[in-house]
Design a protein around this motif. Structure first.
Motif, short mmCIF file in Angstrom:
data_model
loop_
_atom_site.label_atom_id
_atom_site.label_comp_id
_atom_site.label_asym_id
_atom_site.label_seq_id
_atom_site.Cartn_x
_atom_site.Cartn_y
_atom_site.Cartn_z
N VAL A 128 0.77 -1.30 -0.02
CA VAL A 128 -0.09 -0.01 0.20
C VAL A 128 0.83 1.16 -0.05
O VAL A 128 1.89 1.11 0.40
N ARG A 129 0.53 2.20 -0.53
CA ARG A 129 1.18 3.62 -0.72
C ARG A 129 0.25 4.52 -0.30
O ARG A 129 -0.69 4.95 -1.19
N THR A 130 0.75 5.13 0.83
CA THR A 130 -0.12 6.34 1.38
C THR A 130 0.84 7.46 1.73
O THR A 130 1.05 7.65 2.92
N PRO A 131 1.24 8.16 0.58
CA PRO A 131 2.28 9.34 0.77
C PRO A 131 1.85 10.42 1.70
O PRO A 131 2.62 11.03 2.30
N LEU A 132 0.72 10.74 1.82
CA LEU A 132 0.24 11.71 2.84
C LEU A 132 -0.15 11.35 4.28
O LEU A 132 -0.11 12.42 5.25
N VAL A 133 0.02 9.96 4.47
CA VAL A 133 -0.14 9.66 6.00
C VAL A 133 0.88 8.46 6.01
O VAL A 133 1.11 7.51 5.34
N SER A 134 1.65 8.77 7.15
CA SER A 134 2.95 7.75 7.72
C SER A 134 2.27 6.24 7.62
O SER A 134 3.03 5.41 7.25
N LYS A 135 0.99 6.16 8.21
CA LYS A 135 0.59 4.68 8.27
C LYS A 135 -0.66 4.84 8.93
O LYS A 135 -0.87 5.59 9.66
N PHE A 136 -1.77 4.04 8.57
CA PHE A 136 -3.04 3.81 9.40
C PHE A 136 -3.06 2.76 10.33
O PHE A 136 -2.33 1.79 9.96
N VAL A 137 -3.64 2.95 11.44
CA VAL A 137 -3.76 2.07 12.59
C VAL A 137 -4.68 0.87 12.08
O VAL A 137 -6.00 1.34 12.37
N THR A 138 -4.32 -0.18 11.69
CA THR A 138 -5.45 -1.02 11.33
C THR A 138 -5.25 -2.60 11.86
O THR A 138 -5.37 -2.87 13.02
N GLY A 139 -4.63 -3.33 10.97
CA GLY A 139 -4.36 -4.74 11.45
C GLY A 139 -5.43 -5.56 12.28
O GLY A 139 -6.73 -5.53 11.41
N ASP A 140 -5.52 -6.03 13.37
CA ASP A 140 -6.37 -7.04 13.90
C ASP A 140 -7.56 -6.04 14.46
O ASP A 140 -8.73 -6.62 14.65
N MET A 141 -7.29 -4.68 14.40
CA MET A 141 -8.52 -4.00 14.78
C MET A 141 -9.39 -3.22 13.66
O MET A 141 -10.25 -2.60 14.07
N GLY A 142 -9.06 -3.78 12.44
CA GLY A 142 -9.70 -3.17 11.41
C GLY A 142 -9.65 -1.84 11.01
O GLY A 142 -8.65 -1.10 11.37
N LEU A 143 -10.52 -1.66 10.08
CA LEU A 143 -10.59 0.03 9.24
C LEU A 143 -10.35 0.91 10.43
O LEU A 143 -9.88 1.82 10.09
#
Length: 290
Positions: A128-143
């Protein structure tokens, strides 16, 4: 075991062009191709589409996609939903392929909200490439988390807890009645139910970023792109999230946050009397042009 996370949200919109900017240029999600060339598909992590937006005669949520761990759990939950008196329909192979899942069923919850239970996300192994955001917190916690409405919010709450296996986290009372916040993983809450007249509908969607700088940069983007603000920067009392809210093109409350509370073990339920420790000053939605 019950539902494990909020996996995806599917929307219809009367103006998908606005979502190209809102989802990609503002939220920082990754636009990808999908099964319908007229629809928009956005990724935020290694999973397939997390938010899909299709053209429609009127705007609304067409699916709240809730992930379960495997086929056995899907079969068990579908049977429990049927036993509760709610009609369940299996997704077709073509629908599974468009959602990039192995299997799913659909039904309407007691409030009228469209729900899809699914298992087996089909991964394409492309970073995934999200250059405007360092990373979204998802994983086993979902969207992230969502808030939906129900005319009889108590019945909807009972359904999600007693049939789908959600855990009550906290409540908040207002003039309209009680809002319930529920979890299904370590994220403080994955779903909220609030009372409101009429058929159930999506009110609020939250995405969580990995750093406070992500939130600040998103605030700057909102100002530059003239995204209408709903709640100023603030900190919630229930999940301790530092966040701000904007109005989506359809006037959903979209929260962009950081550092939400994790609840890895069961804790006693509590009631909050204020929504924020500080900030989160409210601005009404923009009025349509006359």
């Amino acid at each position: 075991m019950g539902v494990s996370s909020l996996g995806y949200v599917r929307l219809e919109s009367t103006d998908t062009e606005k979502w190209k900017q809102f989802g990609g240029d503002f939220l920082g999600l990754m636009p990808v191709e999908g099964g319908d060339p007229e629809s928009l598909y956005f990724r935020m992590d290694d999973y397939p589409t997390r938010i899909a937006v299709s053209p429609g005669a009127q705007s609304g949520m067409t699916a709240l996609g809730l992930e379960v761990i495997d086929e056995r759990e899907l079969t068990s939950l579908a049977a429990a939903v049927e036993k509760s008196g709610v009609k369940v329909t299996a997704g077709t192979e073509a629908e599974c392929a468009e959602r990039r899942v192995t299997g799913f069923v659909r039904f309407s919850d007691p409030g009228g909200n469209p729900v899809e239970l699914y298992y087996g996300a089909v991964l394409d192994h492309k970073p995934v490439r999200t250059p405007l955001v360092s990373k979204f917190v998802t994983g086993d916690m979902g969207l992230g988390h969502a808030i939906v409405s129900a005319e009889d919010a108590r019945s909807a709450f009972d359904f999600y807890v007693n049939v789908l296996g959600f855990i009550e986290r906290n409540t908040m009372r207002s003039g309209g009645g009680t809002t319930w916040f529920m979890g299904c993983n370590a994220r403080h809450h994955t779903l909220g139910i609030t009372p409101m007249p009429g058929p159930g509908r999506l009110l609020h969607l939250m995405v969580e970023s990995a750093t406070l700088d992500d939130v600040g940069l998103a605030l700057d983007r909102a100002q530059r792109q003239e995204i209408p603000m709903m709640h100023t920067l603030g900190k919630h009392t229930n999940d301790r999230m530092v966040s701000f809210y904007v109005w989506s093109p359809e006037n959903y409350a979209i929260e962009f946050g950081w550092n939400g509370l994790k609840v890895p073990e069961p804790v006693p339920v509590y009631e909050i009397t204020e929504g924020a420790f500080w900030g989160h000053r409210f601005t009404p939605p923009p009025q349509p042009a006359s």
